[in-house]
Design an enzyme around this catalytic site. Structure first.
Site, PDB file in Angstrom:
ATOM      1  N   ARG A 116       0.849  -1.196   0.000  1.00  0.00           N
ATOM      2  CA  ARG A 116       0.000   0.000   0.000  1.00  0.00           C
ATOM      3  C   ARG A 116       0.880   1.239   0.000  1.00  0.00           C
ATOM      4  O   ARG A 116       2.063   1.184   0.360  1.00  0.00           O
ATOM      5  CB  ARG A 116      -0.926   0.029   1.224  1.00  0.00           C
ATOM      6  CG  ARG A 116      -0.200   0.205   2.552  1.00  0.00           C
ATOM      7  CD  ARG A 116      -1.141   0.651   3.654  1.00  0.00           C
ATOM      8  NE  ARG A 116      -0.529   0.634   4.977  1.00  0.00           N
ATOM      9  CZ  ARG A 116       0.131   1.659   5.516  1.00  0.00           C
ATOM     10  NH1 ARG A 116       0.314   2.781   4.836  1.00  0.00           N
ATOM     11  NH2 ARG A 116       0.644   1.563   6.734  1.00  0.00           N
ATOM     12  N   ASP A 217      10.719   8.427  10.891  1.00  0.00           N
ATOM     13  CA  ASP A 217       9.406   8.303  10.236  1.00  0.00           C
ATOM     14  C   ASP A 217       9.177   9.538   9.352  1.00  0.00           C
ATOM     15  O   ASP A 217       9.959   9.792   8.439  1.00  0.00           O
ATOM     16  CB  ASP A 217       8.327   8.103  11.314  1.00  0.00           C
ATOM     17  CG  ASP A 217       7.021   7.584  10.751  1.00  0.00           C
ATOM     18  OD1 ASP A 217       6.739   7.803   9.556  1.00  0.00           O
ATOM     19  OD2 ASP A 217       6.239   6.972  11.500  1.00  0.00           O
TER      20      ASP A 217
HETATM   21 ZN    ZN Z   1       5.112   7.523   8.450  1.00  0.00          ZN
END
Ligand code: ZN
Length: 317
Positions: A116, A217
């Site tokens: 995804r 992240d």
């Molecule tokens: Zn992320």
């Protein structure tokens, strides 16, 4: 939980959206509406937070939403990464809706189990960039993702493959910065804004070499060209100078899984921080007792820096 350090007393952290969310990500400040757009990936939602009335509204889609950005000069239209599709979503952010009108523009990696789209963002020329990942029952399959861009004529380009978890993106002048979380690195590339091409990958900052726990992240860049990197399982945000590779500052966040950051507010001097409220793709899992604020959104003030305005998607068709 990662050891939380002490922030400078001039820094104020406010929990602005409570933990009703699963995996908040992709913050994008919209200066026109003075709202924060973000996604709740596993709840299949595009969300909007209005600091003026503290309300959060959402549009619920059918599949996980990796990211959503406004389309320039098209109020009520978003470009979103929806499962393995890139779609246009019509939503005016005035009420909660389920299954809003969507139009599929492109699909990638069809039929590949667990793949995804994840994080994405628009570059200064208004191209949309987003990468993919593969997760099967909570396990990451290495090297299954790619990084793509979609230009104003809706031409899709694949830039490279063998990505683990495609995450943070940022641009400044002739540089592009990128995070594949599974490399534990922030990478820098030469970037040509006219052609939308990138080249010459270099490591800008290595989490392991710098003894930083957790995974890099999402990220953003400030007006001085320094990166702000969210640390999943690290309870912190790092401010990094990508030119020297030096860690300039650490901001401790009262949640474990810090997912992404974006500057917003009328003066672009508030850093909005998204976090996750549970583990990977396990909606049943309750928030661990040691992370009661996971899944909240925080506003960090008093940093003394401003961000760059977020780019919208420019569409010529
Ligand atoms: Zn992320």
């Amino acid at each position: 939980m990662a050891t939380a350090g002490q922030n400078d007393p001039s820094i104020v952290i406010e929990q602005v959206v409570n933990r009703t969310n699963c995996l908040t990500e992709g913050p994008h400040w919209d200066p026109k509406t003075q709202r924060l757009i973000f996604v709740d990936i596993w709840a299949n939602k595009i969300c909007s937070y209005d600091p003026a009335n503290k309300k959060v509204l959402h549009a619920e889609l059918a599949k996980p939403v990796g990211v959503a950005v406004p389309v320039e000069n098209s109020p009520n239209l978003f470009l979103a990464a929806h499962g393995t599709d890139l779609v246009l979503v019509t939503w005016d952010c005035t009420e909660n809706v389920k299954n809003p009108p969507i139009k599929i523009l492109e699909s990638v990696e069809k039929g590949r189990k667990g793949n995804r789209f994840n994080d994405g963002k628009c570059d200064p020329s208004g191209r949309f960039w987003a990468g993919t990942m593969c997760e099967i029952e909570g396990n990451f399959e290495p090297n299954q993702g790619s990084l793509y861009s979609l230009d104003s004529n809706l031409d899709l380009k694949s830039h490279f493959s063998s990505v683990g978890i495609s995450n943070g993106l940022a641009w400044k002048d002739d540089k592009f910065y990128y995070i594949d979380s599974l490399t534990f690195e922030v990478a820098g590339f030469d970037y040509d804004s006219k052609s939308g091409t990138i080249a010459n990958r270099k490591v800008v900052f290595d989490f392991k070499e710098n003894n930083i726990s957790g995974f890099p992240d999402g990220m953003t860049i400030d007006a001085n060209g320094n990166l702000w990197v969210a640390c999943w399982d690290g309870s912190r945000i790092l401010q990094i100078d990508p030119k020297s590779g030096k860690l300039l500052q650490t901001i401790y966040i009262p949640a474990k899984r810090v997912t992404s950051v974006a500057f917003g507010g009328p003066a672009l001097d508030t850093l909005f921080v998204t976090t996750a409220g549970y583990g990977f793709n396990i909606p049943e899992e309750k928030t661990p007792a040691d992370d009661p604020k996971g899944g909240s959104i925080f506003a960090v003030k008093g940093l003394g820096v401003t961000g760059l305005p977020a780019n919208c998607f420019k569409m010529n068709v």
